[in-house]
Scaffold this motif. Structure first.
Motif, PDB file in Angstrom:
ATOM      1  N   MET A 173      24.172  67.991 -22.031  1.00  0.00           N
ATOM      2  CA  MET A 173      25.840  67.533 -21.944  1.00  0.00           C
ATOM      3  C   MET A 173      25.998  66.639 -20.646  1.00  0.00           C
ATOM      4  SD  MET A 173      28.505  70.490 -20.706  1.00  0.00           S
ATOM      5  CE  MET A 173      27.845  71.571 -21.735  1.00  0.00           C
ATOM      6  N   LEU A 174      27.127  65.951 -21.256  1.00  0.00           N
ATOM      7  CA  LEU A 174      27.334  64.761 -20.496  1.00  0.00           C
ATOM      8  C   LEU A 174      28.920  65.154 -20.056  1.00  0.00           C
ATOM      9  CD1 LEU A 174      26.986  61.801 -19.300  1.00  0.00           C
ATOM     10  CD2 LEU A 174      28.040  60.838 -21.327  1.00  0.00           C
ATOM     11  N   THR A 175      29.383  64.938 -18.815  1.00  0.00           N
ATOM     12  CA  THR A 175      30.472  65.296 -18.081  1.00  0.00           C
ATOM     13  C   THR A 175      31.173  64.184 -17.468  1.00  0.00           C
ATOM     14  OG1 THR A 175      30.002  66.343 -16.179  1.00  0.00           O
ATOM     15  CG2 THR A 175      30.079  67.768 -18.163  1.00  0.00           C
ATOM     16  N   ASP A 176      32.515  64.303 -17.338  1.00  0.00           N
ATOM     17  CA  ASP A 176      33.318  63.411 -16.363  1.00  0.00           C
ATOM     18  C   ASP A 176      33.178  63.807 -14.932  1.00  0.00           C
ATOM     19  OD1 ASP A 176      35.277  65.261 -16.496  1.00  0.00           O
ATOM     20  OD2 ASP A 176      36.906  63.812 -16.870  1.00  0.00           O
ATOM     21  N   LYS A 177      33.852  63.250 -14.142  1.00  0.00           N
ATOM     22  CA  LYS A 177      33.639  63.812 -12.810  1.00  0.00           C
ATOM     23  C   LYS A 177      34.395  64.886 -12.251  1.00  0.00           C
ATOM     24  CE  LYS A 177      37.585  60.882 -11.244  1.00  0.00           C
ATOM     25  NZ  LYS A 177      37.979  59.734 -10.351  1.00  0.00           N
ATOM     26  N   ASN A 178      35.205  65.302 -13.397  1.00  0.00           N
ATOM     27  CA  ASN A 178      35.940  66.585 -13.277  1.00  0.00           C
ATOM     28  C   ASN A 178      35.352  67.597 -14.173  1.00  0.00           C
ATOM     29  OD1 ASN A 178      38.135  65.651 -11.446  1.00  0.00           O
ATOM     30  ND2 ASN A 178      38.961  64.645 -13.677  1.00  0.00           N
ATOM     31  N   ALA A 181      18.513  62.843 -23.518  1.00  0.00           N
ATOM     32  CA  ALA A 181      19.556  61.865 -22.815  1.00  0.00           C
ATOM     33  C   ALA A 181      19.954  60.705 -23.397  1.00  0.00           C
ATOM     34  CB  ALA A 181      18.822  61.401 -21.517  1.00  0.00           C
ATOM     35  N   ILE A 182      19.280  59.989 -24.180  1.00  0.00           N
ATOM     36  CA  ILE A 182      19.728  58.826 -24.933  1.00  0.00           C
ATOM     37  C   ILE A 182      20.480  59.130 -26.088  1.00  0.00           C
ATOM     38  CG2 ILE A 182      18.805  56.795 -26.233  1.00  0.00           C
ATOM     39  CD1 ILE A 182      16.321  57.080 -24.454  1.00  0.00           C
ATOM     40  N   ARG A 183      20.295  60.541 -26.777  1.00  0.00           N
ATOM     41  CA  ARG A 183      21.022  60.657 -27.965  1.00  0.00           C
ATOM     42  C   ARG A 183      22.476  61.256 -27.180  1.00  0.00           C
ATOM     43  NH1 ARG A 183      17.735  64.963 -31.391  1.00  0.00           N
ATOM     44  NH2 ARG A 183      18.163  66.080 -29.383  1.00  0.00           N
ATOM     45  N   THR A 184      22.499  61.945 -26.164  1.00  0.00           N
ATOM     46  CA  THR A 184      23.787  62.277 -25.618  1.00  0.00           C
ATOM     47  C   THR A 184      24.376  61.211 -25.108  1.00  0.00           C
ATOM     48  OG1 THR A 184      22.457  64.147 -24.636  1.00  0.00           O
ATOM     49  CG2 THR A 184      24.492  63.614 -23.766  1.00  0.00           C
ATOM     50  N   LEU A 185      23.977  59.956 -24.733  1.00  0.00           N
ATOM     51  CA  LEU A 185      24.749  58.782 -24.465  1.00  0.00           C
ATOM     52  C   LEU A 185      25.454  58.181 -25.764  1.00  0.00           C
ATOM     53  CD1 LEU A 185      22.470  57.058 -21.531  1.00  0.00           C
ATOM     54  CD2 LEU A 185      24.744  58.468 -21.505  1.00  0.00           C
ATOM     55  N   ASP A 186      24.777  58.300 -26.705  1.00  0.00           N
ATOM     56  CA  ASP A 186      25.200  57.680 -28.050  1.00  0.00           C
ATOM     57  C   ASP A 186      26.129  58.363 -28.915  1.00  0.00           C
ATOM     58  OD1 ASP A 186      23.326  55.778 -27.965  1.00  0.00           O
ATOM     59  OD2 ASP A 186      21.900  56.567 -29.120  1.00  0.00           O
ATOM     60  N   ARG A 187      26.485  59.562 -28.245  1.00  0.00           N
ATOM     61  CA  ARG A 187      27.332  60.671 -29.018  1.00  0.00           C
ATOM     62  C   ARG A 187      28.843  60.823 -28.124  1.00  0.00           C
ATOM     63  NH1 ARG A 187      22.486  62.527 -31.205  1.00  0.00           N
ATOM     64  NH2 ARG A 187      22.495  62.211 -33.523  1.00  0.00           N
ATOM     65  N   VAL A 188      28.939  59.877 -27.320  1.00  0.00           N
ATOM     66  CA  VAL A 188      30.124  60.119 -26.246  1.00  0.00           C
ATOM     67  C   VAL A 188      31.309  60.065 -27.226  1.00  0.00           C
ATOM     68  CG1 VAL A 188      31.266  59.308 -24.540  1.00  0.00           C
ATOM     69  CG2 VAL A 188      28.730  59.067 -24.349  1.00  0.00           C
ATOM     70  N   VAL A 189      32.246  60.900 -26.825  1.00  0.00           N
ATOM     71  CA  VAL A 189      33.532  61.058 -27.749  1.00  0.00           C
ATOM     72  C   VAL A 189      34.506  60.009 -27.151  1.00  0.00           C
ATOM     73  CG1 VAL A 189      35.550  62.375 -28.180  1.00  0.00           C
ATOM     74  CG2 VAL A 189      33.148  63.562 -27.710  1.00  0.00           C
ATOM     75  N   LEU A 190      34.635  59.724 -25.971  1.00  0.00           N
ATOM     76  CA  LEU A 190      35.439  58.892 -25.486  1.00  0.00           C
ATOM     77  C   LEU A 190      34.760  57.379 -25.066  1.00  0.00           C
ATOM     78  CD1 LEU A 190      37.954  61.001 -23.306  1.00  0.00           C
ATOM     79  CD2 LEU A 190      38.432  60.181 -25.498  1.00  0.00           C
ATOM     80  N   ARG A 191      35.268  56.637 -25.578  1.00  0.00           N
ATOM     81  CA  ARG A 191      34.526  54.929 -25.087  1.00  0.00           C
ATOM     82  C   ARG A 191      35.272  54.568 -24.071  1.00  0.00           C
ATOM     83  NH1 ARG A 191      29.627  55.565 -27.161  1.00  0.00           N
ATOM     84  NH2 ARG A 191      29.821  56.101 -29.323  1.00  0.00           N
TER      85      ARG A 191
END
Length: 125
Positions: free
Chosen positions: A1-6, A25-35
Motif C-alpha cells: 500500500m502506498l499512502t500520502d502524508k495524511n 513495491a515496483i508494481r505499487t509505484l506503477d499503479r498510483v491513482v493520482l499522478r
C-alpha cells in the motif's frame, strides 16, 4: 500500500504471501491513482526491508526522492525521521483491519478481494 502524508491510500497491490516486498513495491509505484505534477518533488519513505538498489533506481526513475533506511544502520541520536513518517502507513493498515471482510480473507478470487480493499480505501477517505 502506498499512502500520502495524511494516510490516504494512493495505490494498493494484492500479492501472494510468499512474494518479496521488493517485487511488490515496483508494481505499487506503477499503479498510483493520482499522478503528480512534474515540478512537484515527491518523497518516498521506506523501511529497511526495501533497501535494494533496484527499488532506489526505479523510484528515482519515476520521479520520487527515496528515503530508505539502510540495513545495519542504527537509530539516529537526533530525530528518527523515518520512524516519524512510517506510522502513517501503519495507521492506514489499522483502518483496514476494522473491516471484518478484510481482516480474514474468505474470498477465493483476487478480483473480489481487491474490490473490497478498494472499497475500504474509498470509505476511509
Amino acid at each position: 500500500m502506498l499512502t500520502d502524508k495524511n494516510g490516504i491510500p494512493l495505490s494498493v497491490v494484492i500479492s501472494a504471501a510468499n512474494t518479496h516486498d521488493m517485487k511488490a513495491a515496483i508494481r505499487t509505484l506503477d499503479r498510483v491513482v493520482l499522478r503528480k505534477r512534474l515540478k512537484d518533488t515527491q518523497n518516498l519513505c521506506l523501511d529497511k526491508g526495501y533497501d535494494f538498489p533496484e527499488i532506489e533506481h526505479e523510484s528515482v526513475s519515476r520521479g520520487y526522492t527515496p528515503h530508505i533506511r539502510h540495513r545495519g544502520e542504527g537509530r539516529r541520536m537526533v530525530r528518527n525521521v523515518h520512524r516519524v513518517r512510517r506510522w502513517v502507513v501503519e495507521r492506514t493498515n489499522s483502518w483496514h483491519n476494522r473491516f471484518r471482510k478484510l481482516l480474514v480473507r474468505y474470498e477465493k478470487k483476487v478480483e473480489n478481494y481487491l474490490g473490497l480493499v478498494q472499497l475500504a480505501c474509498c470509505v476511509t477517505v
